[in-house]
Design a protein around this motif. Structure first.
Motif, PDB file in Angstrom:
ATOM      1  N   GLY A 153       0.797  -1.221   0.000  1.00 54.22           N
ATOM      2  CA  GLY A 153       0.000   0.000   0.000  1.00 54.22           C
ATOM      3  C   GLY A 153       0.831   1.274   0.000  1.00 54.22           C
ATOM      4  O   GLY A 153       0.291   2.364   0.150  1.00 54.22           O
ATOM      5  N   SER A 167       2.511   2.277  -2.566  1.00 52.97           N
ATOM      6  CA  SER A 167       2.275   2.888  -3.877  1.00 52.97           C
ATOM      7  C   SER A 167       0.937   2.364  -4.401  1.00 52.97           C
ATOM      8  O   SER A 167       0.387   1.392  -3.873  1.00 52.97           O
ATOM      9  CB  SER A 167       3.397   2.532  -4.851  1.00 52.97           C
ATOM     10  N   HIS A 168       0.426   3.037  -5.420  1.00 51.84           N
ATOM     11  CA  HIS A 168      -0.864   2.634  -5.983  1.00 51.84           C
ATOM     12  C   HIS A 168      -0.737   2.122  -7.402  1.00 51.84           C
ATOM     13  O   HIS A 168      -1.680   1.577  -7.955  1.00 51.84           O
ATOM     14  CB  HIS A 168      -1.833   3.819  -5.929  1.00 51.84           C
ATOM     15  N   SER A 198      -1.981  -2.019 -10.694  1.00 47.30           N
ATOM     16  CA  SER A 198      -2.528  -0.962  -9.837  1.00 47.30           C
ATOM     17  C   SER A 198      -3.359  -1.552  -8.717  1.00 47.30           C
ATOM     18  O   SER A 198      -3.910  -2.651  -8.833  1.00 47.30           O
ATOM     19  CB  SER A 198      -3.373  -0.004 -10.670  1.00 47.30           C
ATOM     20  N   SER A 199      -3.453  -0.787  -7.630  1.00 44.91           N
ATOM     21  CA  SER A 199      -4.293  -1.211  -6.513  1.00 44.91           C
ATOM     22  C   SER A 199      -5.738  -0.837  -6.826  1.00 44.91           C
ATOM     23  O   SER A 199      -6.024  -0.123  -7.799  1.00 44.91           O
ATOM     24  CB  SER A 199      -3.836  -0.530  -5.225  1.00 44.91           C
ATOM     25  N   THR A 220      -7.549   1.241  -5.601  1.00 49.27           N
ATOM     26  CA  THR A 220      -7.888   2.656  -5.391  1.00 49.27           C
ATOM     27  C   THR A 220      -7.822   3.475  -6.677  1.00 49.27           C
ATOM     28  O   THR A 220      -8.244   4.625  -6.701  1.00 49.27           O
ATOM     29  CB  THR A 220      -6.926   3.291  -4.364  1.00 49.27           C
ATOM     30  N   VAL A 221      -7.245   2.890  -7.716  1.00 53.00           N
ATOM     31  CA  VAL A 221      -7.048   3.634  -8.968  1.00 53.00           C
ATOM     32  C   VAL A 221      -7.773   2.935 -10.109  1.00 53.00           C
ATOM     33  O   VAL A 221      -7.750   1.706 -10.208  1.00 53.00           O
ATOM     34  CB  VAL A 221      -5.538   3.714  -9.313  1.00 53.00           C
TER      35      VAL A 221
END
Lengths: 355, 487
Positions: free
Chosen positions: B215, B217-218, B463-464, B466-467
């Protein structure tokens, strides 16, 4: 009674101040060595196979003869190696380390950012290593041949043997990802803005700027890289200090001190460690130099923008001024450390400064 | 937070020609035309719409009304003329060649023409390159910008924004990170999705993986195929072939490679290889190279060569090969798209051995290997090629007498037919004519060229949750203006 007068020459400055003479002699040697470093660095870099013009201009611009000719002339690449060296040396005397082929910025400016980042972790690592190594080495020597000694010898050997890159990845994976006790990569959390540059050491600059939150964030980001870097030097120092202490423990004056009933702590602090200080100082100097110039793998894993990263990028981009700048800085680092160690020799041992 | 291995050199678009710079600058500056997400076939309007003449030598750009720079001033034709001629003036910029042979003229405040002597259907793709971003001319000139070779605006552009893109450059350290914040004056199509975007230099892909999982980076840009396979369902991976092609070079110059110079030897190598097995080394998103043109570009072939040991054997006999040991040179420290060259070279060696060709491997650092390659001094080597801009014309240099062709000792008169196909493709004046010419060129290269295309490595953007809207494009790797927060 007759008075006799003898004409005595006034003692020279270094005869009255032997330590000053010692420092001047060492300084002279260092200057000559530095000159040698610049020469070796320059010649080796000049002999590296590859085309710096193509690297600088890219293939498009490099296929234009006029652009290439202008670039070659501007950077003196049409001159012989001795001529280029003299030009380099003249610029160097004015503090000009050249311009990076990759970025077009002065190498000195780029190194001014990269070097403090490495100095910060290397300084912390050497302090931690010395403290831990001194304790473990002394304990091991005092328990020579016993279980404690055996365990410490194995542990120190492990510290020396484990590959740094692997250790860095594993430490980051364990402490950041699995346990969540270490912060992410880099020198600061992304939400922080770097402190105004005074020393380039973030921890120091945050303190100078009166920002304790920033200081603790910078300190937290230092912890894991320092731990990984320290393990090798702790192993090295523990083994070396153990051997040095053992040698002193076998001397007559230590046996005499013990026979007189001096407390063990005093014997160790006042006599044993002092007696072993010269060889310890030597290895600490070497270890610090290794730390400063050998952080490339740790920097890669922890996204630490230091000298190792800069050296790597300069090498793969055939950025010859950058490579020379790094070579020069590493040379200076070793010379400064050796000079400092020599000075401390003189302070600790009168025989050295009087020799 | 976006993790990527930095190739950042400058914040000045005109001086930039590296991937990280393209990624960052695409968010700060607009170009005349652009590409829609990961589409790379046809440029679309950005700051301007475009019309071309029938000869494809004159391109008229009409600026969109009311587009503004980050200081609130309006984008006009003077800005376009200044920005493009500035790049022409910077002869030492790596991006300078993009403007070769192009004349820029202002028609009126909102109209500009770009003209070329020869047909140039690739020009629309060229002007999408972030190096040709449109700058606020007044602001840049106030800070040292000129159109001559004495431009001194690089420092200013490294710490400020003079563009009309959705983000502003808040700060930039080319060794560690670049920070972007929303441009309050932005009035284009892609509203900024984040209050702050940090592009961080993480050279080690294993660290990028851990950062993403933890977590910190995204978005991770440089994960290889094996690493993205480790990611669970909480992460999204956008994989597609990159625009790079890894290929074998078989030198046609007898003085360089006596054995390799016979075209039949190249044919023997081409049909001796098992491309599916080679592809196993490349990971997610990678595909077999079906020719010198990668799959996303006009003219790319639908299918590649298949192993045919009989044909290889016949060609080998005809080539006069008598069991000599051939040295395969390659850069061993420069993985492309996560593909390491050494295992690929080892597998090529093993496969060629099965076909009766003895190969010894000669790995070397990129820095020392590049000079003999560029100088045409390698008899048999493995290299890669990526486009100068997002257009299939960037692969015409493989032709005889062209830049890459000459590296294989392949002079223009060695194969006049393919040389003619190169010329036809380069000078086509209609899209249809060009597409056909490109395809014929790619087909002929597969049959007779001294190159054996092997792999088009994949690019993986992980990507996580969140994006969202993570899209890759050859020009800027990751399209930052498109990124939006989930939910």
């Amino acid at each position: 009674m007759t008075a006799t007068t003898t004409s005595q020459k006034p003692a020279r400055l270094w005869q009255r101040w032997p330590l000053l003479g010692y420092i001047l002699r060492r300084l002279g040697t260092s200057v000559l060595l530095m000159l040698g470093v610049t020469m070796v660095t320059f010649v080796l870099t000049a002999l590296v196979p590859g085309d710096p013009v193509a690297a600088a201009l890219g293939e498009g611009a490099a296929s234009n003869p006029a652009t290439v000719a202008a670039y070659v002339e501007e950077h003196g690449l049409d001159k012989s190696i001795p001529e280029r060296y003299l030009i380099y040396l003249a610029a160097l005397l004015q503090g000009d380390l050249g311009t990076s082929i990759k970025t077009g910025r002065p190498v000195a400016t780029e190194l001014a950012t990269a070097v403090p980042a490495t100095v910060e972790i290397a300084l912390c690592a050497i302090v931690v290593s010395l403290a831990v190594g001194l304790a473990l080495g002394t304990i091991a020597a005092h328990h020579r041949g016993r279980a404690t000694d055996q365990v410490l010898r194995v542990v120190s050997l492990l510290g020396l043997s484990v590959p740094t890159f692997w250790l860095a990845i594993m430490a980051y994976h364990t402490f950041f990802l699995r346990l969540g006790v270490a912060p992410g990569a880099g020198r600061l959390d992304p939400t922080f803005t770097p402190p105004p540059t005074v020393t380039g050491l973030y921890t120091v600059d945050f303190i100078l700027g009166g920002d304790p939150v920033g200081f603790f964030d910078a300190l937290a980001h230092l912890a894991l890289p320092v731990l990984v870097l320290s393990l090798f030097t702790i192993g090295l120092l523990t083994r070396f200090i153990r051997a040095a202490v053992l040698e002193v423990l076998d001397t007559d004056y230590i046996r005499a001190a013990r026979a007189k009933g001096l407390p063990r702590r005093r014997v160790i602090g006042a006599y044993v460690l002092r007696g072993a200080s010269l060889p310890i100082l030597t290895v600490v100097g070497v270890a610090f130099g290794v730390l400063l110039s050998g952080t490339v793998l740790v920097e890669a894993v922890f996204a630490w923008p230091g000298l190792g990263t800069y050296a790597f990028n300069s090498a793969i981009n055939l950025d010859l001024p950058g490579v020379m700048g790094v070579g020069l800085v590493v040379g200076v680092i070793y010379l400064v450390i050796n000079f400092a160690v020599d000075l401390l020799y003189g302070v600790l041992d009168p025989r050295v400064r009087l020799a | 937070m976006i993790d990527t291995a930095f190739s950042l050199e400058t914040g000045d678009p005109g001086r930039n020609y590296v991937p990280t710079g393209n990624m960052m600058l695409h968010a700060v500056y607009d170009t005349l035309l652009t590409f829609e997400g990961s589409e790379e076939d046809e440029p679309i309007p950005s700051l301007a719409t475009m019309e071309k003449n029938e000869d494809a030598t004159s391109f008229t750009f009409t600026l969109a009304e009311g587009r503004t720079f980050s200081d609130g001033s309006t984008v006009n034709a003077d800005d376009v003329v200044f920005s493009l001629t500035r790049v022409q003036g910077m002869t030492e910029s790596k991006a300078n060649f993009l403007m070769n042979g192009i004349t820029v003229e202002k028609v009126d405040d909102m109209t500009i023409t770009l003209t070329t002597e020869d047909p140039s259907l690739e020009l629309p793709a060229i002007v999408t390159n972030p190096a040709l971003s449109i700058l606020n001319s007044e602001l840049v000139q106030d800070n040292g910008g000129t159109t001559g070779d004495d431009d001194a605006a690089e420092d200013f552009l490294g710490s400020a924004s003079a563009g009309s893109g959705p983000y502003l450059l808040d700060s930039m350290d080319i060794t560690s990170r670049a920070v972007l914040v929303p441009n309050p004056e932005y009035n284009g199509e892609y509203a900024p999705g984040f209050e702050r975007i940090v592009i961080r230099n993480v050279t080690e892909s294993a660290t990028q993986l851990i950062n993403l999982q933890g977590g910190d980076s995204h978005l991770a840009v440089d994960l290889n195929g094996a690493q993205v396979a480790e990611l669970g369902e909480d992460f999204t991976v956008t994989s597609k072939p990159s625009a790079q092609t890894i290929f074998l070079l078989v030198n046609q110059n007898e003085e360089v490679g006596q054995v390799t110079a016979d075209p039949k030897f190249a044919e023997a190598v081409r049909y001796a290889l098992n491309y599916e097995e080679l592809l196993q080394l490349a990971g997610e998103g990678s595909v077999q190279a079906t020719g010198v043109i990668p799959p996303m570009f006009t003219g790319a072939l639908d299918s590649g060569v298949a192993e045919d040991l009989e044909r290889s054997k016949t060609a080998l006999e005809e080539s006069g090969y008598a069991g000599e040991t051939i040295t395969l040179q390659f850069p061993s420290d420069n993985p492309v798209g996560g593909v390491e060259f050494t295992p690929v070279a080892e597998r090529v060696q093993a496969q060629l051995k099965n076909a009766g060709i003895t190969v010894e491997l000669a790995p070397a650092p990129f820095a020392s290997q590049i000079e003999p390659y560029v100088g045409g001094q390698e008899a048999f080597s493995m290299w890669y090629w990526g486009p100068d801009f997002a257009d299939s014309s960037s692969f015409l240099p493989f032709g005889p007498g062209e830049k890459v062709g000459l590296r294989a000792g392949w002079e223009a008169d060695a194969d006049p037919e393919i040389a003619e196909l190169v010329s036809t493709a380069a000078n086509a004046t209609s899209v249809e004519e060009r597409e056909q010419a490109m395809r014929e060129y790619a087909t002929a290269m597969q049959e007779e060229g001294p190159f054996v295309p092997l792999i088009v490595p994949g690019i993986n953007l992980a990507s996580s949750a969140t994006v969202t809207n993570v899209q890759n494009n050859t020009n800027w790797t990751l399209d930052i203006p498109l990124l939006q927060p989930a939910g």
